[in-house]
Motif scaffolding. Structure first.
Motif, PDB file in Angstrom:
ATOM      1  N   ASP A 144       0.871  -1.175   0.000  1.00  0.00           N
ATOM      2  CA  ASP A 144       0.000   0.000   0.000  1.00  0.00           C
ATOM      3  C   ASP A 144       0.904   1.220   0.000  1.00  0.00           C
ATOM      4  O   ASP A 144       1.764   1.358   0.873  1.00  0.00           O
ATOM      5  CB  ASP A 144      -0.888   0.048   1.259  1.00  0.00           C
ATOM      6  CG  ASP A 144      -2.154  -0.773   1.126  1.00  0.00           C
ATOM      7  OD1 ASP A 144      -2.542  -1.088  -0.022  1.00  0.00           O
ATOM      8  OD2 ASP A 144      -2.750  -1.096   2.160  1.00  0.00           O
ATOM      9  N   LEU A 145       0.721   2.095  -0.998  1.00  0.00           N
ATOM     10  CA  LEU A 145       1.505   3.317  -1.061  1.00  0.00           C
ATOM     11  C   LEU A 145       0.769   4.423  -0.314  1.00  0.00           C
ATOM     12  O   LEU A 145      -0.442   4.555  -0.421  1.00  0.00           O
ATOM     13  CB  LEU A 145       1.738   3.725  -2.516  1.00  0.00           C
ATOM     14  CG  LEU A 145       2.485   2.724  -3.389  1.00  0.00           C
ATOM     15  CD1 LEU A 145       2.689   3.300  -4.784  1.00  0.00           C
ATOM     16  CD2 LEU A 145       3.817   2.328  -2.774  1.00  0.00           C
ATOM     17  N   ASP A 146       1.535   5.206   0.453  1.00  0.00           N
ATOM     18  CA  ASP A 146       0.971   6.290   1.253  1.00  0.00           C
ATOM     19  C   ASP A 146       1.371   7.641   0.691  1.00  0.00           C
ATOM     20  O   ASP A 146       2.498   7.829   0.246  1.00  0.00           O
ATOM     21  CB  ASP A 146       1.492   6.214   2.699  1.00  0.00           C
ATOM     22  CG  ASP A 146       1.007   4.990   3.441  1.00  0.00           C
ATOM     23  OD1 ASP A 146      -0.123   4.547   3.180  1.00  0.00           O
ATOM     24  OD2 ASP A 146       1.762   4.482   4.283  1.00  0.00           O
ATOM     25  N   SER A 147       0.439   8.583   0.769  1.00  0.00           N
ATOM     26  CA  SER A 147       0.741   9.976   0.471  1.00  0.00           C
ATOM     27  C   SER A 147       0.943  10.696   1.801  1.00  0.00           C
ATOM     28  O   SER A 147       0.854  10.083   2.868  1.00  0.00           O
ATOM     29  CB  SER A 147      -0.410  10.610  -0.307  1.00  0.00           C
ATOM     30  OG  SER A 147      -0.046  11.908  -0.732  1.00  0.00           O
ATOM     31  N   HIS A 148       1.196  11.999   1.732  1.00  0.00           N
ATOM     32  CA  HIS A 148       1.322  12.737   2.989  1.00  0.00           C
ATOM     33  C   HIS A 148      -0.009  12.700   3.746  1.00  0.00           C
ATOM     34  O   HIS A 148      -1.074  12.672   3.145  1.00  0.00           O
ATOM     35  CB  HIS A 148       1.781  14.183   2.754  1.00  0.00           C
ATOM     36  CG  HIS A 148       0.981  14.938   1.746  1.00  0.00           C
ATOM     37  ND1 HIS A 148       1.560  15.724   0.785  1.00  0.00           N
ATOM     38  CD2 HIS A 148      -0.352  15.040   1.519  1.00  0.00           C
ATOM     39  CE1 HIS A 148       0.633  16.280   0.042  1.00  0.00           C
ATOM     40  NE2 HIS A 148      -0.537  15.867   0.467  1.00  0.00           N
ATOM     41  N   HIS A 149       0.076  12.677   5.079  1.00  0.00           N
ATOM     42  CA  HIS A 149      -1.118  12.672   5.928  1.00  0.00           C
ATOM     43  C   HIS A 149      -0.721  13.062   7.338  1.00  0.00           C
ATOM     44  O   HIS A 149       0.457  13.220   7.635  1.00  0.00           O
ATOM     45  CB  HIS A 149      -1.815  11.294   5.914  1.00  0.00           C
ATOM     46  CG  HIS A 149      -0.959  10.169   6.378  1.00  0.00           C
ATOM     47  ND1 HIS A 149      -0.088   9.509   5.539  1.00  0.00           N
ATOM     48  CD2 HIS A 149      -0.824   9.571   7.586  1.00  0.00           C
ATOM     49  CE1 HIS A 149       0.540   8.559   6.209  1.00  0.00           C
ATOM     50  NE2 HIS A 149       0.122   8.577   7.474  1.00  0.00           N
ATOM     51  N   VAL A 150      -1.722  13.245   8.192  1.00  0.00           N
ATOM     52  CA  VAL A 150      -1.463  13.737   9.543  1.00  0.00           C
ATOM     53  C   VAL A 150      -2.245  12.934  10.579  1.00  0.00           C
ATOM     54  O   VAL A 150      -3.381  12.522  10.332  1.00  0.00           O
ATOM     55  CB  VAL A 150      -1.785  15.251   9.653  1.00  0.00           C
ATOM     56  CG1 VAL A 150      -3.240  15.536   9.343  1.00  0.00           C
ATOM     57  CG2 VAL A 150      -1.419  15.812  11.002  1.00  0.00           C
ATOM     58  N   HIS A 151      -1.588  12.666  11.704  1.00  0.00           N
ATOM     59  CA  HIS A 151      -2.212  12.073  12.889  1.00  0.00           C
ATOM     60  C   HIS A 151      -2.222  13.149  13.968  1.00  0.00           C
ATOM     61  O   HIS A 151      -1.211  13.855  14.143  1.00  0.00           O
ATOM     62  CB  HIS A 151      -1.402  10.869  13.381  1.00  0.00           C
ATOM     63  CG  HIS A 151      -1.241   9.784  12.369  1.00  0.00           C
ATOM     64  ND1 HIS A 151      -2.228   8.859  12.095  1.00  0.00           N
ATOM     65  CD2 HIS A 151      -0.198   9.483  11.550  1.00  0.00           C
ATOM     66  CE1 HIS A 151      -1.794   8.025  11.164  1.00  0.00           C
ATOM     67  NE2 HIS A 151      -0.570   8.385  10.812  1.00  0.00           N
ATOM     68  N   LEU A 152      -3.327  13.270  14.693  1.00  0.00           N
ATOM     69  CA  LEU A 152      -3.472  14.357  15.669  1.00  0.00           C
ATOM     70  C   LEU A 152      -3.876  13.851  17.042  1.00  0.00           C
ATOM     71  O   LEU A 152      -4.642  12.894  17.163  1.00  0.00           O
ATOM     72  CB  LEU A 152      -4.536  15.350  15.188  1.00  0.00           C
ATOM     73  CG  LEU A 152      -4.291  16.023  13.844  1.00  0.00           C
ATOM     74  CD1 LEU A 152      -5.528  16.805  13.411  1.00  0.00           C
ATOM     75  CD2 LEU A 152      -3.069  16.931  13.907  1.00  0.00           C
ATOM     76  N   ARG A 153      -3.383  14.542  18.084  1.00  0.00           N
ATOM     77  CA  ARG A 153      -3.875  14.316  19.442  1.00  0.00           C
ATOM     78  C   ARG A 153      -5.281  14.922  19.540  1.00  0.00           C
ATOM     79  O   ARG A 153      -5.641  15.803  18.758  1.00  0.00           O
ATOM     80  CB  ARG A 153      -2.970  15.018  20.471  1.00  0.00           C
ATOM     81  CG  ARG A 153      -1.595  14.435  20.596  1.00  0.00           C
ATOM     82  CD  ARG A 153      -0.719  15.184  21.588  1.00  0.00           C
ATOM     83  NE  ARG A 153      -0.651  16.592  21.247  1.00  0.00           N
ATOM     84  CZ  ARG A 153      -0.948  17.587  22.083  1.00  0.00           C
ATOM     85  NH1 ARG A 153      -1.313  17.345  23.324  1.00  0.00           N
ATOM     86  NH2 ARG A 153      -0.863  18.834  21.687  1.00  0.00           N
ATOM     87  N   GLN A 154      -6.066  14.460  20.479  1.00  0.00           N
ATOM     88  CA  GLN A 154      -7.425  14.978  20.644  1.00  0.00           C
ATOM     89  C   GLN A 154      -7.407  16.491  20.868  1.00  0.00           C
ATOM     90  O   GLN A 154      -8.219  17.220  20.288  1.00  0.00           O
ATOM     91  CB  GLN A 154      -8.121  14.281  21.809  1.00  0.00           C
ATOM     92  CG  GLN A 154      -9.579  14.685  21.939  1.00  0.00           C
ATOM     93  CD  GLN A 154     -10.329  13.804  22.923  1.00  0.00           C
ATOM     94  OE1 GLN A 154      -9.743  13.106  23.735  1.00  0.00           O
ATOM     95  NE2 GLN A 154     -11.631  13.820  22.828  1.00  0.00           N
ATOM     96  N   GLU A 155      -6.470  16.982  21.701  1.00  0.00           N
ATOM     97  CA  GLU A 155      -6.385  18.418  21.986  1.00  0.00           C
ATOM     98  C   GLU A 155      -6.127  19.222  20.713  1.00  0.00           C
ATOM     99  O   GLU A 155      -6.635  20.327  20.545  1.00  0.00           O
ATOM    100  CB  GLU A 155      -5.267  18.693  23.007  1.00  0.00           C
ATOM    101  CG  GLU A 155      -5.473  18.055  24.357  1.00  0.00           C
ATOM    102  CD  GLU A 155      -5.108  16.566  24.412  1.00  0.00           C
ATOM    103  OE1 GLU A 155      -4.457  16.032  23.474  1.00  0.00           O
ATOM    104  OE2 GLU A 155      -5.499  15.910  25.396  1.00  0.00           O
TER     105      GLU A 155
END
Length: 193
Positions: free
Chosen positions: A10-21
């Motif tokens: 699976d190839l990934d592009s840019h993305h973001v993971h965030l904290r709830q805050e």
């Protein structure tokens, strides 16, 4: 003795993971990221995107992956780092010790954080298959693509996938394109038996 096993990529592009805050800061208090596509293992692609700003440029439409995580992390492509004017380290997910500083911009606010990395390529291997192959979590293996642009990727980190029977190789689009690989192709995992 070296053996091989074919595993889907699976190839990934840019993305973001965030904290709830950070979700609340970018989208508003109490906001819950809506789900667009299930990724398995409890993760999903959200319908939401943000902008990512660096010293030299800005990238709009960076997809948010849910649910929230215990850390903020923007996974960039190498070309994104050039466009933004940052020096992003190649790092494992969650290893933000040397992460570059970026400003994340959402509809309700912004946050400037040390959160930018280029994700190290890795292979998620189901626990049962991990045991069958005699591999260990965090072990480095090699992965080879086929075709006229065949490439062997070294230092691919093994991650145990205890939540699913799914085994999949994750690398970014730039690495995949260089090797003539697309999502759904099968690459050969090389390991010692």
């Amino acid at each position: 003795m070296s053996e091989t096993r074919k595993i889907r990529v699976d190839l990934d592009s840019h993305h973001v993971h965030l904290r709830q805050e950070t979700v609340y800061r970018l989208f508003g208090d109490g906001y819950v990221l809506p789900q667009k596509k299930d990724l398995g293992g409890g993760e999903y692609v959200s319908t939401q995107t943000i902008a990512v700003q660096g010293p030299k440029g800005k990238i709009e439409g960076v997809r948010v992956i849910g649910p929230h995580r215990p850390f903020d992390q923007v996974e960039l492509l190498a070309s994104d780092a050039v466009k933004l004017g940052v020096s992003a380290p190649i790092a494992e997910s969650g290893d933000l010790a040397d992460a570059c500083e970026l400003t994340l911009v959402g509809p309700a606010g912004s946050a400037t954080l040390r959160c930018g990395i280029i994700a190290a390529r890795h292979v998620h291997i189901a626990t049962k298959l991990l045991e069958e192959l005699g591999l260990k979590n965090a072990q480095a293996v090699s992965i080879t693509s086929g075709g006229p642009r065949s490439v062997t990727f070294h230092n691919v980190i093994v991650r145990e996938n205890s939540d699913s029977d799914l085994s999949v190789i994750h690398m970014d689009f730039e690495e995949g394109n260089a090797a003539g690989v697309k999502t759904g192709d099968f690459l050969e995992l090389e390991y010692l038996k």
